[in-house]
Design a protein around this motif. Structure first.
Motif, short mmCIF file in Angstrom:
data_model
loop_
_atom_site.label_atom_id
_atom_site.label_comp_id
_atom_site.label_asym_id
_atom_site.label_seq_id
_atom_site.Cartn_x
_atom_site.Cartn_y
_atom_site.Cartn_z
N THR A 73 0.87 -1.17 0.00
CA THR A 73 0.00 0.00 0.00
C THR A 73 0.91 1.22 0.00
O THR A 73 1.50 1.57 1.02
CB THR A 73 -0.92 -0.02 1.24
OG1 THR A 73 -1.63 -1.27 1.24
CG2 THR A 73 -1.92 1.12 1.20
N HIS A 74 1.02 1.84 -1.17
CA HIS A 74 2.01 2.91 -1.34
C HIS A 74 1.79 4.07 -0.38
O HIS A 74 2.76 4.57 0.21
CB HIS A 74 2.01 3.39 -2.79
CG HIS A 74 2.36 2.29 -3.75
ND1 HIS A 74 3.61 1.73 -3.83
CD2 HIS A 74 1.59 1.63 -4.65
CE1 HIS A 74 3.61 0.77 -4.74
NE2 HIS A 74 2.40 0.69 -5.25
N ASP A 75 0.54 4.48 -0.18
CA ASP A 75 0.31 5.64 0.70
C ASP A 75 0.55 5.33 2.17
O ASP A 75 0.71 6.24 2.99
CB ASP A 75 -1.06 6.28 0.48
CG ASP A 75 -2.23 5.33 0.67
OD1 ASP A 75 -2.00 4.15 1.01
OD2 ASP A 75 -3.38 5.76 0.47
N ALA A 76 0.64 4.03 2.53
CA ALA A 76 0.96 3.65 3.91
C ALA A 76 2.45 3.31 4.06
O ALA A 76 2.94 3.12 5.16
CB ALA A 76 0.12 2.45 4.35
N GLY A 77 3.14 3.19 2.94
CA GLY A 77 4.57 2.91 2.97
C GLY A 77 4.91 1.47 3.31
O GLY A 77 5.97 1.19 3.84
#
Length: 95
Positions: A70-74
């Motif tokens: 999940t890119h926005d959660a890193g």
């Protein structure tokens, strides 16, 4: 929310085809031929849209490689495991 390594590894016990490295969960699936692989990819794409969560993936002939994070959660979140579960259900039908 990003999951810690211990939580990810515990969840992976239910996903024997998947591994955790490079801050993502990864799997590789082999099909009879390109058509079967592409068919599975098409069905997976509808699940991705429904979940509004999309994989990094590549396909060479009958092999599909998938990486989920999940890119926005890193990192890896429950969204990734939800999508992995949907992918597993689709791939099992192909077998």
């Amino acid at each position: 929310m990003k999951l810690d390594k211990a939580t990810i590894e515990k969840k992976l016990l239910h996903f024997p085809d998947w591994d955790y490295f490079d801050n993502a969960i990864h799997a590789e699936f082999e099909f009879e031929n390109f058509k079967d692989c592409f068919s599975a990819m098409s069905r997976i794409a509808f699940e991705c849209e429904g979940l509004n969560h999309h994989p990094d993936w590549s396909n060479v002939y009958n092999v599909l490689r998938i990486s989920l994070s999940t890119h926005d959660a890193g990192g890896v979140t429950q969204k990734d495991f939800d999508l992995a579960e949907a992918i597993e259900a689709i791939v099992e039908v192909e077998d």
